[in-house]
Design a protein around this motif. Structure first.
Motif, PDB file in Angstrom:
ATOM      1  N   SER A 194       0.830  -1.209   0.000  1.00 39.44           N
ATOM      2  CA  SER A 194       0.000   0.000   0.000  1.00 39.44           C
ATOM      3  C   SER A 194       0.857   1.249   0.000  1.00 39.44           C
ATOM      4  O   SER A 194       1.950   1.268   0.559  1.00 39.44           O
ATOM      5  N   ASN A 195       0.331   2.301  -0.623  1.00 40.22           N
ATOM      6  CA  ASN A 195       0.832   3.647  -0.368  1.00 40.22           C
ATOM      7  C   ASN A 195      -0.386   4.468   0.069  1.00 40.22           C
ATOM      8  O   ASN A 195      -1.439   3.900   0.371  1.00 40.22           O
ATOM      9  N   SER A 196      -0.260   5.777   0.096  1.00 40.85           N
ATOM     10  CA  SER A 196      -1.366   6.577   0.607  1.00 40.85           C
ATOM     11  C   SER A 196      -2.575   6.531  -0.321  1.00 40.85           C
ATOM     12  O   SER A 196      -3.704   6.752   0.097  1.00 40.85           O
ATOM     13  N   THR A 253      -3.812   0.233  -2.906  1.00 40.07           N
ATOM     14  CA  THR A 253      -3.276  -1.021  -2.392  1.00 40.07           C
ATOM     15  C   THR A 253      -3.226  -2.021  -3.543  1.00 40.07           C
ATOM     16  O   THR A 253      -4.190  -2.170  -4.285  1.00 40.07           O
ATOM     17  N   ASP A 278       7.426  -2.093  -5.473  1.00 36.88           N
ATOM     18  CA  ASP A 278       7.769  -0.775  -4.940  1.00 36.88           C
ATOM     19  C   ASP A 278       6.793   0.248  -5.521  1.00 36.88           C
ATOM     20  O   ASP A 278       6.909   0.642  -6.680  1.00 36.88           O
ATOM     21  N   LEU A 279       5.851   0.672  -4.700  1.00 40.21           N
ATOM     22  CA  LEU A 279       4.817   1.585  -5.201  1.00 40.21           C
ATOM     23  C   LEU A 279       5.330   2.998  -5.419  1.00 40.21           C
ATOM     24  O   LEU A 279       4.614   3.841  -5.947  1.00 40.21           O
ATOM     25  N   ASP A 280       6.564   3.265  -5.021  1.00 41.73           N
ATOM     26  CA  ASP A 280       7.168   4.572  -5.302  1.00 41.73           C
ATOM     27  C   ASP A 280       7.931   4.561  -6.628  1.00 41.73           C
ATOM     28  O   ASP A 280       8.519   5.558  -7.021  1.00 41.73           O
ATOM     29  N   SER A 297       1.100   6.365  -9.975  1.00 37.32           N
ATOM     30  CA  SER A 297       0.030   5.418  -9.652  1.00 37.32           C
ATOM     31  C   SER A 297      -0.704   4.934 -10.892  1.00 37.32           C
ATOM     32  O   SER A 297      -1.038   3.745 -11.010  1.00 37.32           O
TER      33      SER A 297
END
Ligand code: SF4
Length: 75
Positions: free
Chosen positions: A9-11, A14, A45-47, A51
């Motif tokens: 998840s990030n902000s 998910t 790696d969601l960074d 998105s």
């Protein structure tokens, strides 16, 4: 049979990964390698990309092992 679910998840969102469903076609790692990494843990790696790019890649997963949802905003 136990199901192993990986969740990242990030902000904003998910991503879930179901390894028993993955057919290891490698499409995600080939097409968006900054996010879907073969040799690093955690492997997603969601960074690593915007998105929208991650969501587009998840939608191309041929097996359905990758899924996403947008996180609910807390008021
Ligand atoms: S694109 Fe989907 S089926 Fe292919 S390796 Fe990635 S998770 Fe597995």
């Amino acid at each position: 049979m136990e199901t192993i679910m990986n969740q990242f998840s990030n902000s904003e969102m998910t991503i879930t990964y179901e390894p028993r469903v993955c057919i290891n076609a490698g499409r995600c790692a080939k097409e968006l390698s900054d996010v879907f990494r073969n040799s690093v843990i955690p492997w997603i790696d969601l960074d690593g990309a915007p998105s929208q790019s991650i969501i587009s890649q998840v939608q191309k997963c041929p097996s359905g092992a990758l899924k996403f949802h947008i996180n609910q905003k807390v008021a």
